[in-house]
Design a protein around this motif. Structure first.
Motif, short mmCIF file in Angstrom:
data_model
loop_
_atom_site.label_atom_id
_atom_site.label_comp_id
_atom_site.label_asym_id
_atom_site.label_seq_id
_atom_site.Cartn_x
_atom_site.Cartn_y
_atom_site.Cartn_z
N GLU A 37 0.78 -1.20 0.08
CA GLU A 37 0.06 0.11 -0.04
C GLU A 37 0.97 1.23 -0.01
O GLU A 37 0.39 2.25 -0.66
CB GLU A 37 -0.95 -0.08 1.41
N LEU A 38 2.25 1.20 0.76
CA LEU A 38 2.84 2.51 0.63
C LEU A 38 3.43 2.54 -0.84
O LEU A 38 3.65 3.59 -1.09
CB LEU A 38 3.86 2.06 1.39
N GLY A 39 3.68 1.63 -1.66
CA GLY A 39 3.88 1.72 -2.96
C GLY A 39 2.84 2.21 -3.82
O GLY A 39 3.26 3.34 -4.49
N HIS A 43 3.30 5.66 -5.54
CA HIS A 43 2.96 5.95 -6.81
C HIS A 43 1.99 6.85 -7.39
O HIS A 43 2.07 7.88 -8.26
CB HIS A 43 2.15 4.61 -7.32
N ALA A 44 0.67 7.06 -6.51
CA ALA A 44 -0.21 8.11 -6.45
C ALA A 44 0.31 9.31 -6.54
O ALA A 44 0.20 10.46 -7.47
CB ALA A 44 -1.54 7.85 -5.99
N PHE A 45 1.20 9.54 -5.52
CA PHE A 45 1.68 10.89 -5.16
C PHE A 45 2.86 11.09 -6.29
O PHE A 45 2.71 12.57 -6.60
CB PHE A 45 2.60 10.93 -3.79
N LEU A 46 3.58 10.43 -6.75
CA LEU A 46 4.43 10.73 -7.84
C LEU A 46 3.85 11.09 -9.07
O LEU A 46 4.13 12.17 -9.73
CB LEU A 46 5.37 9.44 -8.27
N MET A 62 -4.46 8.21 -3.19
CA MET A 62 -3.61 8.63 -2.06
C MET A 62 -4.34 8.29 -0.63
O MET A 62 -3.99 7.83 0.38
CB MET A 62 -3.04 9.73 -2.09
N VAL A 63 -5.84 9.01 -0.63
CA VAL A 63 -6.49 8.77 0.50
C VAL A 63 -7.17 7.33 0.80
O VAL A 63 -6.91 6.76 1.76
CB VAL A 63 -7.93 9.45 0.18
N ASP A 64 -7.21 6.63 -0.29
CA ASP A 64 -7.61 5.27 0.05
C ASP A 64 -6.23 4.37 0.52
O ASP A 64 -6.06 3.60 1.24
CB ASP A 64 -7.87 4.53 -1.58
N ALA A 65 -4.89 4.74 -0.21
CA ALA A 65 -4.05 4.00 0.14
C ALA A 65 -3.32 4.33 1.82
O ALA A 65 -3.05 3.44 2.47
CB ALA A 65 -2.57 4.38 -0.63
#
Length: 120
Positions: A37-39, A43-46, A62-65
């Motif tokens: 999930e950190l991955g 990924h979403a942030f990047l 990001m919120v979901d992760a």
């Protein structure tokens, strides 16, 4: 009446849910789930930071992760006999005493912040 959120409340619910859905789960499994999930969060942030794939909901991802990381962490804690709330509070008591601006010569913001951590 709506239940007020607390770490203990959500951890207790996760424990029941996990026992029902994954009765043979091993204590290390949520750790691997957190990493995955950190991955996804990274990924979403990047992608949001790069401004690419704008047709995707990076913020929502990001919120979901973040939520998934928390759930996996709570699961990991109860499976490994860690009181998550106490771990967070004990660590925060230590961390909040640190003033990184005070001893960081490379931080140009340090002079502007001028002891901002004293108010905590």
């Amino acid at each position: 009446m709506t239940q007020k959120f607390s770490i203990k409340f959500i951890t207790d619910e996760i424990k029941v849910w996990n026992k029902c859905n994954f009765p043979d789960a091993q204590p290390w499994e949520p750790l691997v789930g957190m990493q995955e999930e950190l991955g996804e969060l990274s990924h979403a942030f990047l992608k949001q930071h790069q401004g690419i794939r704008q047709n995707e909901d990076h913020y929502g991802d990001m919120v979901d992760a973040v939520g998934d990381v928390f759930i996996y962490m709570a699961n990991f804690c109860w499976q490994n006999n860690i009181d998550m709330e106490e771990a967070i509070l004990a660590t925060w008591r230590k961390v909040r005493q640190r003033d990184w601006t005070k001893h960081n010569e490379t931080n140009s913001k340090a002079e502007k912040l001028n002891g901002c951590c004293k108010a905590i």
